[in-house]
Design an enzyme around this catalytic site. Structure first.
Site, PDB file in Angstrom:
ATOM      1  N   THR A 222     -12.804 -30.591  33.567  1.00 58.02           N
ATOM      2  CA  THR A 222     -13.997 -31.198  32.999  1.00 58.02           C
ATOM      3  C   THR A 222     -13.670 -32.559  32.401  1.00 58.02           C
ATOM      4  OG1 THR A 222     -14.840 -29.014  32.380  1.00 58.02           O
ATOM      5  CG2 THR A 222     -15.842 -30.887  31.278  1.00 58.02           C
TER       6      THR A 222
ATOM      7  N   GLY B 250     -15.309 -22.238  29.541  1.00 56.97           N
ATOM      8  CA  GLY B 250     -16.713 -22.406  29.227  1.00 56.97           C
ATOM      9  C   GLY B 250     -17.401 -21.172  28.689  1.00 56.97           C
TER      10      GLY B 250
ATOM     11  N   ARG C 143     -20.479 -18.835  39.774  1.00 59.04           N
ATOM     12  CA  ARG C 143     -20.152 -18.979  38.361  1.00 59.04           C
ATOM     13  C   ARG C 143     -20.563 -20.354  37.840  1.00 59.04           C
ATOM     14  NH1 ARG C 143     -16.800 -22.563  35.017  1.00 59.04           N
ATOM     15  NH2 ARG C 143     -16.302 -21.399  33.118  1.00 59.04           N
ATOM     16  N   ILE C 144     -21.187 -20.373  36.660  1.00 58.93           N
ATOM     17  CA  ILE C 144     -21.550 -21.608  35.975  1.00 58.93           C
ATOM     18  C   ILE C 144     -21.012 -21.533  34.561  1.00 58.93           C
ATOM     19  CG2 ILE C 144     -23.469 -23.004  35.084  1.00 58.93           C
ATOM     20  CD1 ILE C 144     -25.093 -22.015  37.513  1.00 58.93           C
TER      21      ILE C 144
END
Length: 337
Positions: free
Chosen positions: A197, A251, A225-226
């Site tokens: 990220t 996350g 997946r998020i």
């Protein structure tokens, strides 16, 4: 009695005026300023600084900044990143401006700059988030070209290596295991973290804040997946009265505490950016308990005075800071474990 009351009123007004004036003069505002996660932030900050140094808007700066990272062929961010377990690269991004306008995309495929699509969602639709094929359809309608559906050379190499030791076999809570199929950020041999990220927040010359966050998600994640990056309040949050924050790392655990929103609220309560980030990290550790040693989460933040800070769970997190033509440097994040 009337004279005494008048004296007290004038005295009170005088004290208030003195306090406000004294506070403002004592807290010199550093602006413009931009900060971003990880060592890739140096190049991203430079692109953002090119906007900020000319009096540009923070929103434009944070978009232009992370586009540099999205364009780079690496295994962490953008179309060159590691795929999911089925071999597809899916991208997430979010953006937020000084007016609390925000936009995001999730599970987006074959689009080079998800951050720019997120901005279009913010500016041209009544929605905050678009996902999957709908996000791609919107991107194409806005003139974004579909890129070839293939892995970068580096990502293909990493994917083949992963397939040698892994089966496509869903396992409950696999993100908390030490197996080769775990898709949590992994510590590398040099002590750094395999991250995925870039988050960026900026304060412009006009004193306005904006932020952006873009990611390919965890390498070899489950299909669909998020993480936190496209979720406003988790991976990114901006409050123009207080400050802005963004997150990186696992996350799922950032989502659990609405991490970036928490950091901003802690700054609202009077904490410095560093203190706010530390308290958010401590909350994750409290929730995770002994499992905290197996994950990494880091936060960075700036406030309206241009003060900045960051904190993480474990050693290895760094962030880039830029507030002048000759001031673009790395900061090693303080850590708890």
């Amino acid at each position: 009695m009337l004279q005494r009351r008048r004296f007290l009123q004038l005295g009170s007004l005088g004290l208030s005026a003195f306090s406000l004036t004294g506070f403002r003069s004592a807290a010199a505002v550093r602006k413009p300023i931009v900060i971003s996660t990880w060592d890739t932030g140096i190049a991203a900050n430079q692109a953002a600084w090119n906007v900020l140094s000319k009096g540009g808007r923070a929103l434009d700066a944070v978009e232009q900044g992370v586009m540099v990272t999205e364009s780079s062929l690496n295994c962490c961010v953008g179309l060159g990143a590691n795929p999911d377990r089925d071999g597809y690269v899916t991208l997430d991004a979010s953006i937020m401006d000084e007016h609390a306008n925000c936009g995001s995309v999730a599970y987006l495929e074959r689009i080079k700059h998800p951050i720019s699509v997120a901005r279009r969602v913010m500016e041209k639709t009544p929605h905050v988030m678009l996902a999957g094929s709908g996000a791609q359809q919107f991107a194409v309608s806005e003139g974004f070209p579909l890129e070839p559906a293939r892995l970068s050379d580096q990502a293909e190499k990493e994917y083949k290596k992963w397939l040698e030791k892994s089966e496509y076999k869903p396992v409950i809570n696999i993100e908390n295991t030490k197996s080769p199929t775990a898709f949590a950020p992994q510590k590398l041999s040099d002590g750094s973290w395999n991250h995925d990220t870039i988050g960026m927040v900026a304060l412009d010359a006009a004193g306005n804040l904006s932020g952006s966050c873009t990611t390919s998600g965890m390498g070899f994640k489950m299909r669909g997946r998020i993480g936190d990056s496209p979720i406003i309040g988790a991976g990114l949050f901006v409050d123009n009265e207080v400050g802005a924050a963004t997150a990186t790392g696992q996350g799922e655990d950032v989502i659990r505490i609405c991490g970036s929103h928490l950091v901003v609220e802690l700054m609202r309560q009077g904490n410095s950016p560093e203190q706010a980030c530390k308290k958010a990290v401590e909350r994750i550790i409290k929730i995770k308990g002994s499992k905290a040693k197996d994950i990494q989460v880091g936060f960075i933040a700036i406030n309206k005075q241009g003060e900045y800070g960051g904190y993480c769970i474990q050693k290895g997190f760094s962030f880039a800071v830029c507030y002048a033509d000759d001031k673009n440097f790395m900061v090693q994040g303080k850590y708890i474990l």
